[in-house]
Design a protein around this motif. Structure first.
Motif, short mmCIF file in Angstrom:
data_model
loop_
_atom_site.label_atom_id
_atom_site.label_comp_id
_atom_site.label_asym_id
_atom_site.label_seq_id
_atom_site.Cartn_x
_atom_site.Cartn_y
_atom_site.Cartn_z
N GLY A 179 9.69 -71.47 15.06
CA GLY A 179 9.20 -72.83 15.26
C GLY A 179 7.70 -72.85 15.49
O GLY A 179 7.00 -73.73 15.00
N THR A 180 7.23 -71.87 16.22
CA THR A 180 5.78 -71.74 16.41
C THR A 180 5.10 -71.43 15.08
O THR A 180 4.00 -71.93 14.80
CB THR A 180 5.49 -70.63 17.44
N VAL A 181 5.76 -70.64 14.25
CA VAL A 181 5.20 -70.34 12.92
C VAL A 181 5.02 -71.64 12.13
O VAL A 181 3.98 -71.84 11.49
CB VAL A 181 6.12 -69.36 12.15
N THR A 182 6.00 -72.52 12.18
CA THR A 182 5.88 -73.78 11.40
C THR A 182 4.67 -74.57 11.85
O THR A 182 3.94 -75.14 11.04
CB THR A 182 7.13 -74.68 11.56
N ARG A 183 4.49 -74.61 13.15
CA ARG A 183 3.39 -75.38 13.73
C ARG A 183 2.03 -74.82 13.32
O ARG A 183 1.14 -75.54 12.87
CB ARG A 183 3.58 -75.34 15.25
N LEU A 184 1.87 -73.51 13.47
CA LEU A 184 0.58 -72.89 13.17
C LEU A 184 0.28 -72.90 11.67
O LEU A 184 -0.87 -73.06 11.26
CB LEU A 184 0.54 -71.46 13.73
N ALA A 185 1.31 -72.74 10.86
CA ALA A 185 1.10 -72.78 9.41
C ALA A 185 0.70 -74.19 8.98
O ALA A 185 -0.21 -74.37 8.15
CB ALA A 185 2.36 -72.34 8.68
N ALA A 186 1.36 -75.19 9.53
CA ALA A 186 1.01 -76.58 9.19
C ALA A 186 -0.43 -76.89 9.60
O ALA A 186 -1.19 -77.52 8.84
CB ALA A 186 1.97 -77.54 9.90
N LEU A 187 -0.83 -76.43 10.77
CA LEU A 187 -2.20 -76.68 11.24
C LEU A 187 -3.21 -75.94 10.38
O LEU A 187 -4.31 -76.45 10.14
CB LEU A 187 -2.33 -76.26 12.70
N ARG A 188 -2.86 -74.74 9.91
CA ARG A 188 -3.79 -74.00 9.07
C ARG A 188 -4.04 -74.74 7.76
O ARG A 188 -5.17 -74.83 7.29
CB ARG A 188 -3.25 -72.60 8.79
N CYS A 232 7.46 -66.85 21.05
CA CYS A 232 7.33 -68.31 20.90
C CYS A 232 5.94 -68.78 21.29
O CYS A 232 5.36 -69.66 20.66
CB CYS A 232 8.35 -69.01 21.79
N ARG A 233 5.44 -68.20 22.34
CA ARG A 233 4.17 -68.66 22.88
C ARG A 233 2.98 -67.98 22.23
O ARG A 233 1.98 -68.61 21.90
CB ARG A 233 4.18 -68.36 24.38
N ARG A 234 3.07 -66.69 22.06
CA ARG A 234 2.04 -65.90 21.39
C ARG A 234 2.75 -65.03 20.36
O ARG A 234 3.42 -64.07 20.72
CB ARG A 234 1.30 -65.01 22.39
N LEU A 235 2.55 -65.36 19.11
CA LEU A 235 3.25 -64.65 18.05
C LEU A 235 2.80 -63.19 17.97
O LEU A 235 1.62 -62.88 18.16
CB LEU A 235 2.99 -65.33 16.71
N ASN A 236 3.74 -62.32 17.65
CA ASN A 236 3.39 -60.92 17.42
C ASN A 236 2.82 -60.78 15.99
O ASN A 236 2.63 -61.77 15.28
CB ASN A 236 4.62 -60.03 17.62
N ALA A 238 4.10 -59.62 13.26
CA ALA A 238 5.00 -60.13 12.22
C ALA A 238 4.94 -61.66 12.16
O ALA A 238 4.96 -62.26 11.08
CB ALA A 238 6.43 -59.66 12.49
N GLY A 239 4.85 -62.25 13.33
CA GLY A 239 4.74 -63.71 13.37
C GLY A 239 3.46 -64.20 12.72
O GLY A 239 3.45 -65.20 11.99
N GLN A 240 2.37 -63.48 12.95
CA GLN A 240 1.10 -63.87 12.33
C GLN A 240 1.16 -63.71 10.81
O GLN A 240 0.63 -64.54 10.07
CB GLN A 240 -0.05 -63.01 12.90
N ARG A 241 1.85 -62.67 10.37
CA ARG A 241 2.01 -62.51 8.91
C ARG A 241 2.87 -63.63 8.35
O ARG A 241 2.64 -64.12 7.24
CB ARG A 241 2.64 -61.15 8.59
N ALA A 242 3.86 -64.04 9.13
CA ALA A 242 4.71 -65.14 8.68
C ALA A 242 3.90 -66.44 8.58
O ALA A 242 4.09 -67.23 7.65
CB ALA A 242 5.89 -65.32 9.63
N VAL A 243 2.99 -66.65 9.52
CA VAL A 243 2.14 -67.84 9.45
C VAL A 243 1.32 -67.83 8.15
O VAL A 243 1.23 -68.84 7.44
CB VAL A 243 1.18 -67.91 10.67
N GLU A 244 0.76 -66.68 7.83
CA GLU A 244 -0.04 -66.57 6.60
C GLU A 244 0.82 -66.85 5.38
O GLU A 244 0.41 -67.58 4.46
CB GLU A 244 -0.66 -65.18 6.50
N ALA A 245 2.02 -66.29 5.37
CA ALA A 245 2.91 -66.47 4.21
C ALA A 245 3.33 -67.93 4.08
O ALA A 245 3.34 -68.50 2.98
CB ALA A 245 4.13 -65.57 4.35
N VAL A 246 3.69 -68.55 5.19
CA VAL A 246 4.15 -69.94 5.15
C VAL A 246 2.99 -70.87 4.78
O VAL A 246 3.16 -71.80 3.98
CB VAL A 246 4.77 -70.35 6.51
N ALA A 247 1.82 -70.60 5.34
CA ALA A 247 0.66 -71.44 5.01
C ALA A 247 0.32 -71.33 3.54
O ALA A 247 -0.03 -72.33 2.88
CB ALA A 247 -0.53 -71.04 5.87
N ASP A 248 0.43 -70.14 3.00
CA ASP A 248 0.15 -69.93 1.58
C ASP A 248 1.15 -70.69 0.71
O ASP A 248 0.78 -71.39 -0.23
CB ASP A 248 0.21 -68.43 1.28
#
Lengths: 140, 143
Positions: free
Chosen positions: A22-31, A108-112, A114-124
């Protein structure tokens, strides 16, 4: 909703607080909103569909929206369709991460990492969908 | 939280357009991860919007504290729509008015003032949570 000018794509992230995805969705959308497709997108708050946000409901009926969900419950996609209109496109973090070979998303609060890589992938992926729903040349 | 223990459900707003929404989210994590992990639990607002049966049952069975980032009060409205009993509605803006030196900035990542505001907000809720979970608070006092 941030604003609602013409020819913009709306992004609706589930922001699910209980899961790291869920945090990934938020950060990817903001990116995408603030960086990679700045000026082409707006964000819509999912809870406003239920809490009486007529602007949100109207926007999603009149403009293309893309939902970003953290898990297979697909709260954002299903709620958008229920209260407004069928999303123009949607993606699910767990599915995309699996397809990209990203495992172990946590924090959830601070992505590891893998979470940061997921943000990049989802944002892309999300940026590509924005181009697609706006009918941009070279859209994937 | 241990089985059988009375829980307080924390429902922050999912605001993504302003830093105050992020403060709401951060304060919720302060409570459930740091300050009272055994006495509180999160319920995702998106599940309540969708009408998820399990989440509705949880908010119906436990006292709920909502934390909203703007005057639209989405978290409170969604909990009410879901049949939950709200024991406290917190507005981040109201807390900020009491602590104007802690101006939050940043949505994806809060500035230090925003992080501090979230912690202040969370700490102000502790007496109420402890009262609601009387008998369980002691082991969570190690902050």
């Amino acid at each position: 909703m941030s604003d609602s000018p013409e020819r913009k794509a709306g992004i609706i992230a589930c922001s699910g607080e209980e899961l790291a995805e869920g945090t990934v969705t938020r950060l990817a959308a903001l990116r995408v909103l603030h960086d990679t497709r700045r000026g082409d997108t707006v964000t819509l708050c999912l809870p406003l569909f239920l809490a009486g946000g007529e602007g949100e409901r109207t926007f999603a009926r009149d403009f293309p929206t893309i939902t970003v969900d953290g898990c297979e419950l697909r709260c954002a996609a299903r709620a958008t369709e229920r209260y407004s209109a069928r999303p123009a496109a949607s993606l699910v973090v767990t599915e995309l991460a699996a397809a990209r070979g990203i495992t172990g998303v946590a924090g959830c609060r601070r992505l590891n990492d893998a979470g940061q890589r997921a943000v990049e992938a989802v944002a892309d992926e999300l940026a590509g969908l924005v181009d697609q729903v706006l009918g941009r040349e070279g859209a994937r | 939280m241990k089985d059988g223990m009375r829980k307080v459900v924390i429902v922050p707003c999912s605001g993504i357009g302003k830093p105050f929404g992020t403060v709401a989210r951060e304060a919720a994590y302060d409570l459930v991860e740091d300050l009272r992990p055994h006495a509180t639990r999160l319920v995702a607002l998106s599940k309540l919007v969708l009408g998820d049966a399990e989440s509705r049952a949880i908010v119906a069975a436990h006292p709920v504290i909502t934390i909203d980032g703007c005057k639209l009060n989405c978290a409170a409205k969604c909990v009410q729509e879901s049949g939950g009993t709200i024991v406290r509605e917190v507005a981040v803006l109201e807390v900020f008015r009491q602590h104007k030196d802690l101006k939050p900035e940043g949505i994806a990542e809060l500035n230090p003032e925003g992080v501090r505001l979230a912690r202040v907000l969370a700490e102000e809720l502790l007496p109420e949570i402890d009262a609601l979970t009387a008998g369980a608070a002691g082991e969570d006092d190690h902050v």
